[in-house]
Design a protein around this motif. Structure first.
Motif: not given
Length: 140
Positions: A48-66
């Motif tokens: 389902g839809p996710r906020r940017y911050s939720d995606l960032s938290r769930q995807l360990a190791g991904v930089s903000q830029k990437m």
């Protein structure tokens, strides 16, 4: 020259794509969906839809830029939607489009295959590395 319908023109165009040709846009699309972050983002958005911050938290190791680049590329390709809700602070949600959802079975199949055959791949790597290593050298 007979008149063709829009559906016929789309089908002809689809048949003209050949990823084995260097200039074919499908080659770049395959490169895009092969990216590790794309697969992980799609997996997260499948729920389902996710906020940017939720995606960032769930995807360990991904930089903000990437993460930003990945989401923009997916949005450009029509796989992801970006919904801005005016509030304080502004809320931005990402979700899958029907086109993005159509890619999920393919991504699940790749994930399943990797999990099923990982032990064999690791054994093959170890065998290859042992055979390729010079005598007496340590392998890494």
């Amino acid at each position: 020259m007979p008149t063709r319908t829009a559906a016929q023109r789309r089908e002809e165009a689809r048949d003209a794509f050949d990823a084995f040709l260097a200039e074919c846009p499908t080659r770049r699309l395959i490169e895009r969906i092969s990216d590790k972050w794309v697969g992980l983002v799609l997996r997260e958005l499948a729920c389902g839809p996710r906020r940017y911050s939720d995606l960032s938290r769930q995807l360990a190791g991904v930089s903000q830029k990437m993460l930003t680049r990945t989401l923009r590329n997916l949005e450009r390709d029509g796989l992801v939607t970006r919904t801005v809700t005016p509030s304080v602070p502004v809320r931005v949600d990402y979700g899958l489009t029907p086109l993005g959802q159509s890619l999920l079975p393919v991504m699940r199949a790749i994930k399943s295959w990797a999990e099923q055959y990982m032990a064999e791949v690791l054994a093959s790597r170890a065998s290859y590395d042992a055979a390729a290593a010079p005598a007496g050298a340590a392998t890494g």
